[in-house]
Design a protein around this motif. Structure first.
Motif, short mmCIF file in Angstrom:
data_model
loop_
_atom_site.label_atom_id
_atom_site.label_comp_id
_atom_site.label_asym_id
_atom_site.label_seq_id
_atom_site.Cartn_x
_atom_site.Cartn_y
_atom_site.Cartn_z
N HIS A 55 0.85 -1.20 0.00
CA HIS A 55 0.00 0.00 0.00
C HIS A 55 0.89 1.26 0.00
O HIS A 55 0.72 2.15 -0.83
CB HIS A 55 -0.91 -0.03 1.24
CG HIS A 55 -1.74 1.21 1.44
ND1 HIS A 55 -3.11 1.19 1.49
CD2 HIS A 55 -1.39 2.51 1.62
CE1 HIS A 55 -3.56 2.42 1.67
NE2 HIS A 55 -2.53 3.24 1.77
N HIS A 70 -5.53 8.68 -2.09
CA HIS A 70 -6.16 7.41 -2.47
C HIS A 70 -7.12 7.66 -3.62
O HIS A 70 -8.23 7.15 -3.63
CB HIS A 70 -6.87 6.78 -1.28
CG HIS A 70 -5.97 6.52 -0.12
ND1 HIS A 70 -6.08 7.14 1.08
CD2 HIS A 70 -4.89 5.70 -0.03
CE1 HIS A 70 -5.11 6.73 1.88
NE2 HIS A 70 -4.37 5.85 1.24
N HIS A 99 1.85 4.38 -3.04
CA HIS A 99 1.97 5.85 -2.88
C HIS A 99 3.32 6.32 -3.39
O HIS A 99 3.43 7.32 -4.10
CB HIS A 99 1.87 6.24 -1.39
CG HIS A 99 0.47 6.21 -0.85
ND1 HIS A 99 -0.58 6.88 -1.43
CD2 HIS A 99 -0.04 5.62 0.26
CE1 HIS A 99 -1.67 6.68 -0.71
NE2 HIS A 99 -1.38 5.92 0.31
N GLU A 142 -7.83 0.98 0.65
CA GLU A 142 -7.44 2.38 0.77
C GLU A 142 -7.16 2.74 2.22
O GLU A 142 -6.28 3.53 2.52
CB GLU A 142 -8.55 3.29 0.25
CG GLU A 142 -8.65 3.27 -1.25
CD GLU A 142 -10.09 3.27 -1.70
OE1 GLU A 142 -10.85 4.14 -1.23
OE2 GLU A 142 -10.45 2.39 -2.50
ZN LIG Z 1 -2.54 5.28 1.88
#
Ligand SMILES: [Zn+2]
Length: 140
Positions: A76, A94, A80, A115
């Motif tokens: 995750h 997100h 980013h 998310e």
């Molecule tokens: Zn995040």
């Protein structure tokens, strides 16, 4: 498993090769002292399309991590990082780009990246620093 900076780095290298074509430069790694945020990617403010600076990936030391949960959280944060690195999403949001990429990973690699990671159900480590009841009531 209790995370250490070495474990985070080792996983980062592995996933970078497996999922990101080894495109992400090694960031700094750190341990987060938080129950409410289980992972965090940050870097200096991104101006235009310049190279990122001060990239940093932090994972909470408060949880006794399951392998799968840790993998989903690290990837995750790496999404980013990747989207900022490519200047697709400099705001680390997100938004659509994040949703598209995480959805693709979930479908193609059987991951479970969401998310928002709800870490309330995670087991805490025995050595987790104590925080007061008052504090947990406010921030959970
Ligand atoms: Zn995040």
């Amino acid at each position: 498993m209790e995370v250490t900076e070495q474990i985070i780095e080792q996983k980062f290298r592995e996933y970078n090769e497996e999922y990101f074509n080894s495109e992400l430069p090694l960031p700094r790694f750190g341990l987060l002292k938080s129950y409410t945020t289980c992972g965090y990617f940050s870097c200096n403010k991104i101006v235009g399309r310049r190279r990122l600076r001060g990239q940093r990936l932090d994972i909470s030391v408060y949880y006794d991590w399951e392998e799968e949960a840790l993998k989903n959280v690290i990837i995750h944060e790496m999404i980013h990082y990747f989207l900022a690195h490519k200047h697709i999403d400099n705001g680390l949001t997100h938004g659509d780009a994040f949703k598209e990429m995480s959805g693709k990973f979930n479908r193609e690699h059987g991951l479970n990246i969401s998310e928002k990671v709800d870490c309330r159900g995670f087991r805490k480590t025995k050595n987790a620093p104590r925080i007061s009841w008052f504090f947990t009531q406010i921030f959970y």
